[in-house]
Design an enzyme around this catalytic site. Structure first.
Site, PDB file in Angstrom:
ATOM      1  N   ASN A  79      -1.335  -2.663  -4.708  1.00 38.44           N
ATOM      2  CA  ASN A  79      -1.928  -3.833  -5.355  1.00 38.44           C
ATOM      3  C   ASN A  79      -2.955  -4.417  -4.399  1.00 38.44           C
ATOM      4  OD1 ASN A  79      -0.177  -3.800  -7.660  1.00 38.44           O
ATOM      5  ND2 ASN A  79       1.433  -4.634  -6.361  1.00 38.44           N
TER       6      ASN A  79
ATOM      7  N   HIS B  85      -0.147  -2.511   1.731  1.00 35.34           N
ATOM      8  CA  HIS B  85       1.146  -1.846   1.616  1.00 35.34           C
ATOM      9  C   HIS B  85       1.158  -0.951   0.390  1.00 35.34           C
ATOM     10  CE1 HIS B  85       1.446  -5.800  -0.334  1.00 35.34           C
ATOM     11  NE2 HIS B  85       2.378  -5.306  -1.145  1.00 35.34           N
TER      12      HIS B  85
END
Length: 130
Positions: free
Chosen positions: A98, A111
């Site tokens: 994201n 991440h």
């Protein structure tokens, strides 16, 4: 917690920076010079692991523009090593990154989510995408 912007200065007080410094405990899955992987504390699938680069990067764009080639290659290889170590290649797994508010990025540190352990459905709600 509100979604964060993908741009801007790096926040050394974000939760993943604190995990990397050992200030917040985590359940390690994998670690090397380029990446650290750990179990998500709010799993969205039976297997839900986060893989983060050790460097200070807010987003995929920040990472690919700022990191050295060896760090980029090492991080991407680490994600593959995590998947292999979890033995999820068959029947399958999903990787998700994201970036920014519209993607609902919650922590301003790049991440990769690795999801596995059950059928994961379509990529986006409302319909299948190739």
């Amino acid at each position: 917690m509100e979604p964060v912007d993908a741009k801007g200065p790096y926040d050394d007080e974000n939760v993943f920076a604190k995990i990397l410094r050992g200030e917040i405990p985590s359940t390690e899955v994998y670690s090397d010079e380029h990446a650290y992987a750990f179990v998500d504390i709010n799993p969205q699938a039976p297997t839900h692991v986060l893989v983060i680069p050790r460097g200070r990067y807010r987003s995929w764009v920040d990472f690919t523009e700022s990191a050295e080639d060896a760090e980029i290659a090492g991080f991407i290889r680490a994600v593959g090593k995590v998947a292999k170590s979890l033995d999820v290649e068959d029947p399958g797994y999903r990787l998700l990154v994201n970036s920014g508010r519209h993607a609902h990025q919650m922590v301003p540190h790049l991440h990769v989510h690795l999801f596995a352990g059950r059928p994961l459905g379509p990529m986006l709600s409302g319909g299948a995408v190739g």
